[in-house]
Structures are given as C-alpha cells and as structure tokens.
Write an enzyme that holds these catalytic residues in place. Structure first.
Site, short mmCIF file in Angstrom:
data_model
loop_
_atom_site.label_atom_id
_atom_site.label_comp_id
_atom_site.label_asym_id
_atom_site.label_seq_id
_atom_site.Cartn_x
_atom_site.Cartn_y
_atom_site.Cartn_z
N GLY A 133 41.04 48.12 66.58
CA GLY A 133 39.82 49.45 67.74
C GLY A 133 40.69 49.97 69.26
CG LEU A 181 39.23 53.21 65.83
CD1 LEU A 181 38.63 53.69 64.83
CD2 LEU A 181 40.63 51.88 65.34
CG HIS A 182 46.29 55.00 67.76
ND1 HIS A 182 47.26 55.05 66.88
CD2 HIS A 182 46.21 53.49 68.16
CE1 HIS A 182 46.98 53.89 66.74
NE2 HIS A 182 46.59 53.19 67.56
CG HIS A 221 43.35 52.74 64.26
ND1 HIS A 221 43.77 52.34 65.67
CD2 HIS A 221 43.87 51.33 64.33
CE1 HIS A 221 44.70 51.85 65.91
NE2 HIS A 221 44.42 50.59 65.12
N GLY A 224 49.06 50.19 58.63
CA GLY A 224 50.43 50.97 58.74
C GLY A 224 51.91 50.55 58.56
CD GLN A 270 49.12 43.31 60.58
OE1 GLN A 270 48.92 42.98 61.61
NE2 GLN A 270 49.46 45.26 60.63
CB VAL A 314 50.61 58.88 63.44
CG1 VAL A 314 50.13 59.97 63.96
CG2 VAL A 314 50.12 58.84 61.99
P1 AMP Z 1 45.98 47.13 64.70
O1 AMP Z 1 44.61 48.19 65.60
O2 AMP Z 1 46.96 47.56 66.32
O3 AMP Z 1 46.01 45.70 64.70
O4 AMP Z 1 45.79 48.39 64.05
C1 AMP Z 1 45.29 48.21 63.14
C2 AMP Z 1 45.81 49.14 61.64
O5 AMP Z 1 47.07 50.40 62.42
C3 AMP Z 1 47.41 48.41 61.24
O6 AMP Z 1 47.33 48.49 59.70
C4 AMP Z 1 48.79 49.34 61.62
O7 AMP Z 1 49.96 49.31 61.56
C5 AMP Z 1 47.82 50.34 61.64
N1 AMP Z 1 48.77 51.28 62.74
C6 AMP Z 1 48.77 51.21 64.08
N2 AMP Z 1 49.33 52.48 64.93
C7 AMP Z 1 49.45 52.49 63.78
C8 AMP Z 1 50.59 54.90 64.09
N3 AMP Z 1 51.19 54.36 64.66
N4 AMP Z 1 51.00 55.04 62.41
C9 AMP Z 1 50.59 54.29 61.58
N5 AMP Z 1 49.00 53.10 61.48
C10 AMP Z 1 49.53 52.18 62.31
#
Ligand code: AMP
Length: 283
Positions: free
Chosen positions: A31, A33-34, A37, A147, A153, A176
């Site tokens: 969550g 989110l940006h 995500h 990501g 991961q 991103v």
């Molecule tokens: P998180 O909510 O931090 O667990 O991230 C969820 C998913 O979003 C994971 O697969 C992250 O690698 C991906 N993610 C987070 N930040 C970015 C980003 N800046 N660019 C691409 N994917 C991202």
C-alpha cells in the site's frame, strides 16, 4: 473494484475467473501506492484478463526495531488509485486473516535470503517469501508483477517460484523514478525536505557507476570505490551496503563484463532506502 478481506472469498473469485477461461495478473503491495506500484498494475492490466492487487503490510518481514507500526497506510486513496487503473479486485486481508494465531510454517530461500538486505535485515526475506507463497496460494495468479526496485526480492521470489513449482510467471517491471532520479518508494514520505534532497545521492552513485562502465571500466572494486566517493558527498547519509553482484545468485562479482546488479542501501536519518541498476553484458 471489489475489496476482499477474506482469503477464502479471494480464492473463490480466482477459481471462478479461471473457470471462465480468464487469466489472472497479480500485484502484491504494502500500500501507500505511488507511480511505481501503478506501473505494475498497468503491466498486469495489459497482460491479464483479471487484475488482483493486494495491500498487506506484512508484519513478518519487519524486524522488531523496524517501522511496521508507522508504515504509511492509506486505504482510501490507494483504492481510488486502483479503481482509476481498472483493477478488478483489491485483496486487503487483516494480519489475523493471513497469520492465524498458531501459524508456524515458514518459506525460506536459504542462501539468497542472507545476501544484500538479508544481512542487515535478518528474517526479512523469510517474511517476504512466506507471505508471497501464501498470496500465490490464495490468489492463484497466472502472472505476478514485481518491481526491479527490490532487486534481491526479485531474485528470491523467482527462485522460490521455481523451487516450489508455483505455476506463476514472474514479470519484472523497471524502476520508476522521480524527476531528480530518486527511486519512488512509500518510505520517501518519511523524509524531511532536506533529507529528500540528500536522498538523490543514491541514484547519483548508481549513475556514476553506469557512466564509468560505459567508458569501459569493468573492475567492480574500482566502480564501488567511485560510487562510495559519490555517497560520501552526503556525509549525513549512512551507507549500509554498496555491492556489485550477480542478479541471480546475489554473489559479488569482480568484473562486470557478463552483466551485473549494482545495489545500494543507505540510511537517510532513520529511513532506510534502497536503489539499484542492472548493467547489461558488455561482451
Ligand atoms: P511495496 O509496496 O514496497 O512492497 O512494493 C510492492 C511492489 O512494488 C514491489 O514489487 C516493488 O518492487 C514495487 N515497487 C516499489 N517501488 C517501485 C518503483 N519505484 N518502481 C517500480 N516498482 C516499484
């Protein structure tokens, strides 16, 4: 978009989508989110018939002194963003739903979990692989989107998927970034204005490695030394690691000619940020 908090209901929805001949694309998140995500959600929308996003701040992947309690939670804005991206289902379970009180089973990718972030965050990757395995069982996706931002991961989930025969295709999406290069992260919200400016040093250290590599420098130790010099330009930022490794084994490489993952983690105040760069093979 339907918000589903019961694992059994989520599985029933997935089974009925599969019975109707539809493919499921799954985006696991915590969550806050940006656009990072949302890039995964868009990739899922492009590739699959049904898009399932999960939001679960997974206590099992936080250490006792880490930021589980204060991790940003913003269901209302998150669900509006997912709605706007035409997501079909938001899986939003409680901690009790995911971890019944007597739950005692863990999924660990043994060696990889000790590397990179695993060194400074003991138990972190065990928490990640356990929750991702559970989410795969609950959501039963055909494709799962991760990501490149979390490069270790990616390596670990890919290995787990193969080792445990999950019938899921792992799709990796590019990092991103903000306009000034900072990799988007939910944790960027913790940064003060001054820290936010200082934090660009992570991506600048990677850019330095990239340009030296383009100029023909192949020696990992030389590249790491140059990157550390860039990191030292922000003395208030505490470097956790700067490593050049194989993207699959996460073991250090001494020469980047066969391609390499350049990965950095650093503390900006108390906020731990990570970033990385994939160098292509230059042979
Ligand atoms: P998180 O909510 O931090 O667990 O991230 C969820 C998913 O979003 C994971 O697969 C992250 O690698 C991906 N993610 C987070 N930040 C970015 C980003 N800046 N660019 C691409 N994917 C991202």
């Amino acid at each position: 978009m339907r918000i589903v908090s019961s694992a059994a209901e989520m599985t029933a929805l997935s089974k009925s989508a599969h019975r109707a001949g539809k493919s499921i694309g799954f985006v696991p998140t915590m969550g806050a989110l940006h656009q990072g995500h949302l890039s995964l959600v868009r990739a899922a929308r492009d590739q699959a018939d049904v898009v399932v996003v999960s939001i679960f701040v997974n206590p099992a992947q936080f250490g006792p002194t880490e930021d589980f309690a204060k991790y940003p939670r913003s269901l209302k804005t998150d669900s509006a963003m997912l709605e706007a991206e035409n997501s079909d289902h938001l899986f939003y379970p409680s901690v009790e739903e995911m971890y019944p009180k007597d739950a005692d089973t863990w999924v660990t990718v043994e060696a990889l979990s000790q590397k990179l972030d695993g060194q400074s965050r003991p138990g972190h990757f065990r928490g990640v692989t356990t929750v991702v395995a559970k989410l795969f069982n609950i959501v039963q996706p055909d494709f799962a989107f991760f990501g490149q931002k979390d490069a270790a991961q990616v390596a670990i989930v890919t290995k787990m998927t193969r080792d445990l025969n999950f019938d899921v295709q792992i799709v990796v999406c590019p990092i991103v970034r903000e306009a000034d290069g900072l990799a988007m992260s939910s944790r960027n919200a913790y940064l003060s204005a001054a820290q936010r400016r200082q934090a660009t040093v992570l991506s600048r250290s990677l850019t330095r490695v990239q340009s030296l590599a383009k100029q023909g420098e192949h020696d990992a130790a030389t590249l790491i030394a140059a990157a550390r010099q860039v990191m030292a330009e922000e003395p208030s930022i505490k470097l956790d690691y700067f490593e050049i490794v194989s993207p699959t084994t996460l073991d250090p490489v001494s020469d980047i000619s066969n391609g390499a993952l350049v990965a950095v983690a650093a503390y900006v105040g108390t906020t731990r940020l990570i970033d990385n760069l994939l160098l292509p093979t230059s042979r």
